[in-house]
Design a protein around this motif. Structure first.
Motif, PDB file in Angstrom:
ATOM      1  N   ARG A   1      12.200   4.043  -4.020  1.00 27.80           N
ATOM      2  CA  ARG A   1      11.447   3.790  -2.784  1.00 27.80           C
ATOM      3  C   ARG A   1      12.150   2.727  -1.947  1.00 27.80           C
ATOM      4  O   ARG A   1      12.250   2.838  -0.742  1.00 27.80           O
ATOM      5  CB  ARG A   1      10.021   3.330  -3.097  1.00 27.80           C
ATOM      6  N   LYS A   2      12.626   1.677  -2.595  1.00 32.36           N
ATOM      7  CA  LYS A   2      13.330   0.610  -1.893  1.00 32.36           C
ATOM      8  C   LYS A   2      14.604   1.156  -1.249  1.00 32.36           C
ATOM      9  O   LYS A   2      14.927   0.829  -0.111  1.00 32.36           O
ATOM     10  CB  LYS A   2      13.662  -0.521  -2.862  1.00 32.36           C
TER      11      LYS A   2
ATOM     12  N   TRP B   1      10.674   4.714  -9.842  1.00 32.68           N
ATOM     13  CA  TRP B   1       9.892   4.824  -8.623  1.00 32.68           C
ATOM     14  C   TRP B   1      10.175   3.691  -7.648  1.00 32.68           C
ATOM     15  O   TRP B   1      10.509   3.925  -6.496  1.00 32.68           O
ATOM     16  CB  TRP B   1       8.399   4.866  -8.952  1.00 32.68           C
ATOM     17  N   LYS B   2      10.071   2.453  -8.089  1.00 37.39           N
ATOM     18  CA  LYS B   2      10.248   1.319  -7.181  1.00 37.39           C
ATOM     19  C   LYS B   2      11.678   1.216  -6.627  1.00 37.39           C
ATOM     20  O   LYS B   2      11.861   1.073  -5.420  1.00 37.39           O
ATOM     21  CB  LYS B   2       9.834   0.022  -7.875  1.00 37.39           C
ATOM     22  N   PRO B   3      12.724   1.306  -7.468  1.00 38.42           N
ATOM     23  CA  PRO B   3      14.081   1.238  -6.912  1.00 38.42           C
ATOM     24  C   PRO B   3      14.397   2.375  -5.934  1.00 38.42           C
ATOM     25  O   PRO B   3      15.051   2.158  -4.915  1.00 38.42           O
ATOM     26  CB  PRO B   3      14.997   1.314  -8.137  1.00 38.42           C
TER      27      PRO B   3
ATOM     28  N   LYS C   1      13.681   3.200   1.852  1.00 42.24           N
ATOM     29  CA  LYS C   1      13.180   2.416   2.975  1.00 42.24           C
ATOM     30  C   LYS C   1      14.274   1.684   3.719  1.00 42.24           C
ATOM     31  O   LYS C   1      14.157   1.464   4.908  1.00 42.24           O
ATOM     32  CB  LYS C   1      12.124   1.418   2.500  1.00 42.24           C
TER      33      LYS C   1
ATOM     34  N   LEU D   1       8.249   6.250 -13.791  1.00 41.77           N
ATOM     35  CA  LEU D   1       7.709   4.908 -13.539  1.00 41.77           C
ATOM     36  C   LEU D   1       8.810   3.885 -13.317  1.00 41.77           C
ATOM     37  O   LEU D   1       8.712   3.029 -12.440  1.00 41.77           O
ATOM     38  CB  LEU D   1       6.818   4.471 -14.704  1.00 41.77           C
TER      39      LEU D   1
ATOM     40  N   GLU E   1      12.639  12.784  -6.861  1.00 40.52           N
ATOM     41  CA  GLU E   1      12.301  11.834  -7.910  1.00 40.52           C
ATOM     42  C   GLU E   1      11.829  12.546  -9.172  1.00 40.52           C
ATOM     43  O   GLU E   1      12.161  12.148 -10.288  1.00 40.52           O
ATOM     44  CB  GLU E   1      11.216  10.859  -7.432  1.00 40.52           C
TER      45      GLU E   1
END
Length: 157
Positions: A77-78, A73-75, A81, A70, A29
């Motif tokens: 991590r998704k 990060w969320k996409p 997972k 920033l 990342e």
């Protein structure tokens, strides 16, 4: 050959992109965010929107890298997972398609265990399986294998 800020940024971005396939999660990342920050900073210099002042370029690189991190990060991590498929090792990919009889309840949410080939393996239902659980004693097929971990599907007759 003279190395100016613009070519240095482009070189940094390309090096970061070249190292992505070899990076471990966490570092991946950072490298991706740094590459995006370097490309955008280089574009700002190229179009004349940012002067070639070293301190301004470094500030821009830092801010754009942080912003990229920033936003990504969320996409990312998704994406990590969901893990639709496990990476299969060539030594155990021969297990795919092998029939097993479950000794414990298998589900999509938590691991169960099974003895197979003299080892204890963690077992989880394949995300593509329609059922959310399969009872112990049921026949299943291995759909994907990784070291110490098996994804299984209900055996269709």
């Amino acid at each position: 050959m003279e190395l100016n800020l613009l070519s240095g940024l482009l070189l940094l971005a390309l090096l970061c992109l070249a190292m992505l396939p070899f990076a471990i999660p966490g570092v991946l990342e950072v490298l991706l965010a740094l590459a995006i920050g370097a490309f955008v900073t280089a574009a700002l210099i190229w179009f004349g929107w940012l002067p070639e002042d070293t301190s301004l370029v470094l500030l821009s690189l830092a801010m754009l890298t942080a912003l990229s991190a920033l936003l990504l990060w969320k996409p990312l991590r998704k994406l990590q997972k969901t893990g639709i498929r496990l990476q299969e090792d060539s030594a155990i990919s021969d297990f795919v398609g092998t029939e097993l009889i479950l000794t414990e309840l298998a589900s999509k949410d938590s691991d169960s265990h099974i003895q197979f080939c003299g080892l204890e393996w963690r077992v989880r239902l394949d995300p593509t399986e329609m059922a959310t659980t399969i009872e112990a004693g049921q026949a299943v097929l291995i759909s994907s294998a990784s070291v110490g971990f098996l994804l299984v599907k209900r055996k269709s007759f």
